[in-house]
Design a protein around this motif. Structure first.
Motif, PDB file in Angstrom:
ATOM      1  N   HIS A   1       0.838  -1.212   0.000  1.00 15.02           N
ATOM      2  CA  HIS A   1       0.000   0.000   0.000  1.00 15.02           C
ATOM      3  C   HIS A   1       0.864   1.250   0.000  1.00 15.02           C
ATOM      4  O   HIS A   1       0.516   2.264   0.584  1.00 15.02           O
ATOM      5  CB  HIS A   1      -0.960  -0.040   1.193  1.00 15.02           C
ATOM      6  CG  HIS A   1      -1.939  -1.173   1.095  1.00 15.02           C
ATOM      7  ND1 HIS A   1      -3.261  -0.999   0.732  1.00 15.02           N
ATOM      8  CD2 HIS A   1      -1.771  -2.503   1.254  1.00 15.02           C
ATOM      9  CE1 HIS A   1      -3.865  -2.178   0.693  1.00 15.02           C
ATOM     10  NE2 HIS A   1      -2.975  -3.108   1.020  1.00 15.02           N
TER      11      HIS A   1
ATOM     12  N   GLY B   1       2.734   4.500  -1.608  1.00 16.76           N
ATOM     13  CA  GLY B   1       2.446   5.485  -2.633  1.00 16.76           C
ATOM     14  C   GLY B   1       1.949   6.765  -2.011  1.00 16.76           C
ATOM     15  O   GLY B   1       1.530   6.778  -0.849  1.00 16.76           O
TER      16      GLY B   1
ATOM     17  N   HIS C   1      -5.571   6.648  -3.331  1.00 17.54           N
ATOM     18  CA  HIS C   1      -6.096   5.358  -3.777  1.00 17.54           C
ATOM     19  C   HIS C   1      -5.031   4.268  -3.734  1.00 17.54           C
ATOM     20  O   HIS C   1      -5.346   3.089  -3.581  1.00 17.54           O
ATOM     21  CB  HIS C   1      -6.728   5.472  -5.169  1.00 17.54           C
ATOM     22  CG  HIS C   1      -5.755   5.597  -6.299  1.00 17.54           C
ATOM     23  ND1 HIS C   1      -5.158   4.514  -6.890  1.00 17.54           N
ATOM     24  CD2 HIS C   1      -5.252   6.677  -6.932  1.00 17.54           C
ATOM     25  CE1 HIS C   1      -4.348   4.916  -7.841  1.00 17.54           C
ATOM     26  NE2 HIS C   1      -4.374   6.233  -7.889  1.00 17.54           N
ATOM     27  N   GLU C   2      -3.750   4.669  -3.821  1.00 12.62           N
ATOM     28  CA  GLU C   2      -2.694   3.667  -3.693  1.00 12.62           C
ATOM     29  C   GLU C   2      -2.664   3.119  -2.270  1.00 12.62           C
ATOM     30  O   GLU C   2      -2.471   1.927  -2.027  1.00 12.62           O
ATOM     31  CB  GLU C   2      -1.339   4.269  -4.027  1.00 12.62           C
ATOM     32  CG  GLU C   2      -1.195   4.731  -5.457  1.00 12.62           C
ATOM     33  CD  GLU C   2       0.208   5.252  -5.725  1.00 12.62           C
ATOM     34  OE1 GLU C   2       0.993   4.523  -6.329  1.00 12.62           O
ATOM     35  OE2 GLU C   2       0.514   6.394  -5.302  1.00 12.62           O
ATOM     36  N   ARG C   3      -2.870   4.039  -1.323  1.00 15.73           N
ATOM     37  CA  ARG C   3      -2.901   3.610   0.074  1.00 15.73           C
ATOM     38  C   ARG C   3      -4.104   2.717   0.337  1.00 15.73           C
ATOM     39  O   ARG C   3      -4.043   1.741   1.070  1.00 15.73           O
ATOM     40  CB  ARG C   3      -2.956   4.834   0.987  1.00 15.73           C
ATOM     41  CG  ARG C   3      -1.687   5.658   1.003  1.00 15.73           C
ATOM     42  CD  ARG C   3      -0.547   4.835   1.574  1.00 15.73           C
ATOM     43  NE  ARG C   3       0.683   5.574   1.723  1.00 15.73           N
ATOM     44  CZ  ARG C   3       1.131   6.064   2.872  1.00 15.73           C
ATOM     45  NH1 ARG C   3       0.443   5.910   3.990  1.00 15.73           N
ATOM     46  NH2 ARG C   3       2.281   6.699   2.908  1.00 15.73           N
TER      47      ARG C   3
ATOM     48  N   GLN D   1      -1.318  -2.287  -4.474  1.00 21.33           N
ATOM     49  CA  GLN D   1      -0.932  -2.710  -5.814  1.00 21.33           C
ATOM     50  C   GLN D   1       0.269  -3.647  -5.682  1.00 21.33           C
ATOM     51  O   GLN D   1       0.833  -3.816  -4.596  1.00 21.33           O
ATOM     52  CB  GLN D   1      -0.585  -1.513  -6.693  1.00 21.33           C
ATOM     53  CG  GLN D   1       0.576  -0.682  -6.174  1.00 21.33           C
ATOM     54  CD  GLN D   1       0.706   0.621  -6.946  1.00 21.33           C
ATOM     55  OE1 GLN D   1       0.998   0.588  -8.125  1.00 21.33           O
ATOM     56  NE2 GLN D   1       0.499   1.754  -6.276  1.00 21.33           N
TER      57      GLN D   1
ATOM     58  N   LYS E   1       7.567  -1.343  -9.268  1.00 21.13           N
ATOM     59  CA  LYS E   1       6.174  -0.934  -9.049  1.00 21.13           C
ATOM     60  C   LYS E   1       5.486  -0.890 -10.419  1.00 21.13           C
ATOM     61  O   LYS E   1       5.271   0.183 -10.983  1.00 21.13           O
ATOM     62  CB  LYS E   1       6.158   0.435  -8.369  1.00 21.13           C
ATOM     63  CG  LYS E   1       4.811   0.886  -7.853  1.00 21.13           C
ATOM     64  CD  LYS E   1       4.951   2.236  -7.139  1.00 21.13           C
ATOM     65  CE  LYS E   1       3.622   2.746  -6.646  1.00 21.13           C
ATOM     66  NZ  LYS E   1       3.724   4.075  -6.026  1.00 21.13           N
TER      67      LYS E   1
ATOM     68  N   ALA F   1       2.371   1.364 -11.126  1.00 18.40           N
ATOM     69  CA  ALA F   1       2.433   2.745 -10.638  1.00 18.40           C
ATOM     70  C   ALA F   1       1.465   3.630 -11.415  1.00 18.40           C
ATOM     71  O   ALA F   1       1.204   3.376 -12.594  1.00 18.40           O
ATOM     72  CB  ALA F   1       3.857   3.270 -10.790  1.00 18.40           C
ATOM     73  N   PRO F   2       0.914   4.640 -10.766  1.00 17.81           N
ATOM     74  CA  PRO F   2      -0.037   5.519 -11.469  1.00 17.81           C
ATOM     75  C   PRO F   2       0.694   6.453 -12.426  1.00 17.81           C
ATOM     76  O   PRO F   2       1.017   7.587 -12.087  1.00 17.81           O
ATOM     77  CB  PRO F   2      -0.724   6.276 -10.328  1.00 17.81           C
ATOM     78  CG  PRO F   2       0.247   6.247  -9.205  1.00 17.81           C
ATOM     79  CD  PRO F   2       1.058   4.994  -9.357  1.00 17.81           C
TER      80      PRO F   2
END
Ligand SMILES: Nc1ncnc2c1ncn2[C@@H]1O[C@H](COP(=O)(O)OP(=O)(O)OP(=O)(O)O)[C@@H](O)[C@H]1O
Ligand SMILES: Nc1nc2c(c(=O)[nH]1)N=C(CO)CN2
Length: 532
Positions: A28, A30, A34-36, A40, A112, A115-116
């Protein structure tokens, strides 16, 4: 795995190496909320630099480092206490490796791959080398459940209240880079499915007395504080498909808590998958909503039902299909709802109209990327027969009349002998394909980009009963809805134009989007007196 070469041992000779690659966990980490919230995949590769001779000589595990132990340590870090940065995760892994006295140095790569990042990419990784001189900048994370090692806690390890605040993800949300689409607020709990929960306790800290457990909230049920952009795809190939889609736009816009902002051109598309069936009409809506994803789904399903949608077979013909393509930047999977829509990335019948109305749009999630690029390679791109610009304003003329005596909605497919309308050959908008040569763009001044639908044409029928949309509305002079032969102009230089040798002879496309003319944006009126 290429690191920067061997590490010399105390004798100046290169040390041996134990290489561990591809340790994977859902983490979690980032800076984005939303990453938290959702987590991912993170992957790590580790090279331990050590002298393995003593262990080999005595065939003695105790004289070396167990790769299985290291793998667990690495996994624990990846799946453990969230960090903002991949760099921090890499330091923690290095610290864990150097906690084994036999290890002189360690190389760590943390990947990652989800990643976004708004453009297509394979992976992003951080690679570091640490040793007994250039030591990790964080101490080793203590294994969970070993409070006696609290002395190893990082100096900056948060107290329980600080951790609670961190877990609320507010700071992460504040730090999030400005994006066109606000992410929905992160829920304070683990994600929906397939993503293991992370332990919110700071590792190695004596746990605070148990508090009331936070109720687990599914992000798909979280309503955002700020409106979130939601992308909705419409499709129909039974009954009066165009009229259904027009009405669906109105119905969706009337959902309390959701506003339709833009409507794409209407695409006529060859059916993808399922049984032999008539062509579809497809369009994409851009909307803003303060509803949760699941509320949007249910509201859209009600609209499908209002239009006689019956689910008989997968990918079968239907009076109306409403799919949620994307909700902000949310990536989540549950039995009843997956976001972004798992098949959107490969569907030209979604991507092409979407790219028309939002040329810079990006599809989030795994396999996502710039929508226009995805449209250019979508397997069904040659099935995009044409796009109609003014389909909301002028249903009778934009598309040829529906076949005679179509079945009542939901009662059966339009027979293939009476398929959905072809490109018109008569009427105000009729134009033979050769009228506009392929390379002839519409002069920029012909239709100003982003020109809004004339107010009277935009009024959904229920809001303006005196002026039903099914009756043609005379276009204002210079309106984008004035009959324009170029609306079916071929688009041979469009990224997603069908190869000419596979395009049906009556296929015509929009001209290239130098945005010489933009698809007329539909801006539904949002009367303040509407009960939203
Ligand atoms: N993003 C989404 N949008 C709409 N429905 C979704 C989504 N993700 C999952 N679903 C679920 O999919 C189920 C089947 O939807 P539907 O019958 O519209 O599928 P379909 O249109 O035949 O196929 P496809 O999903 O490939 O478009 C719905 O009941 C819904 O719960
Ligand atoms: N062209 C086209 N093909 C489809 C469509 C659609 O909307 N358009 N919808 C499907 C299931 O959602 C399956 N196949």
């Amino acid at each position: 795995m290429t690191f920067s070469g061997a590490v010399p041992g105390p004798d100046g000779q290169p040390l041996d190496q134990i290489r561990l690659t591809g340790v994977t966990a859902t983490g979690h980490h980032g800076v984005l909320a939303h990453e938290r919230a959702e987590g991912q995949v993170f992957r790590a590769d580790v090279v331990l630099h050590l002298d393995t001779r003593a262990a080999a000589r005595g065939d003695d595990l105790a004289a070396t480092v167990s790769y299985a132990d290291v793998a667990e340590d690495v996994h624990d870090v990846l799946a453990g206490r969230p960090a903002d940065l991949v760099e921090t995760v890499a330091e923690r892994i290095a610290a864990a490796a150097l906690a084994y006295p036999a290890v002189h140095a360690v190389d760590v790569r943390v990947h990652k791959p989800q990643a976004p990042i708004a453009v297509p990419f394979d992976d992003v990784e951080v690679a570091i080398r640490r040793d007994r001189v250039r030591t990790p900048v964080v101490p080793a994370e203590a294994p969970a459940g070993e409070p006696e090692q609290a002395a190893q806690v990082e100096p900056e390890a948060p107290t329980a209240p600080e951790q609670a605040e961190a877990d609320s993800h507010e700071p992460a949300a504040e730090r999030a880079p400005v994006t066109a689409v606000p992410a929905p607020p992160a829920p304070p709990a683990p994600p929906v499915t397939g993503v293991p929960a992370f332990d919110p306790e700071p590792l190695g800290v004596v746990p605070a007395p148990p508090e009331e457990p936070e109720p687990v909230r599914d992000p798909l049920d979280v309503a955002p504080d700020e409106p979130v952009e939601v992308v909705i795809a419409l499709g129909a190939n039974l009954g009066e498909a165009q009229a259904t889609l027009r009405q669906a736009v109105t119905d969706i816009d009337r959902i309390a808590g959701l506003q339709v902002m833009e409507v794409s051109p209407l695409a006529r598309t060859a059916a993808v998958g399922g049984p032999e069936q008539p062509d579809f009409l497809n369009a994409v809506l851009l909307a803003r909503t303060t509803l949760s994803p699941r509320e949007v789904l249910h509201a859209c399903q009600r609209v499908e039902e209002q239009h006689g949608r019956v689910r008989e077979e997968r990918w079968g013909p239907r009076t109306l299909d409403v799919d949620i393509v994307q909700y902000g930047t949310l990536v989540a999977t549950a039995d009843d709802l997956e976001l972004p829509h798992p098949r959107a990335r490969e569907r030209a019948f979604v991507l092409v109209p979407w790219a028309e109305v939002a040329p810079d749009a990006v599809l989030h999630g795994l396999g996502g990327g710039p929508v226009a690029q995805l449209a250019a390679t979508a397997p069904d791109r040659s099935g995009i027969r044409w796009l109609a610009l003014d389909w909301l304003a002028d249903p009778q003329d934009t598309v040829a009349p529906a076949p005679p005596a179509p079945p009542a909605p939901g009662t059966g497919p339009v027979p293939s002998s009476a398929p959905l309308p072809e490109r018109p050959t008569s009427g105000a908008h009729a134009v033979p394909p050769q009228t506009v040569p392929p390379q002839q763009p519409v002069p920029p001044q012909a239709v100003p980009p982003q020109q809004a639908l004339p107010p009277q044409a935009a009024v959904p029928p229920q809001q303006a009963p005196a002026q039903p949309v099914h009756e043609p509305i005379p276009p204002a002079p210079d309106s984008p809805f004035a009959p324009r032969p170029e609306q079916y102009a071929p688009a041979t230089d469009r990224a997603y134009a069908a190869p000419s040798d596979t395009a049906p002879s009556d296929t015509a496309y929009l001209p290239p989007t130098d945005r010489a003319f933009a698809p007329p944006s539909y801006h539904p009126p949002h009367a303040d007196d509407r009960d939203r």
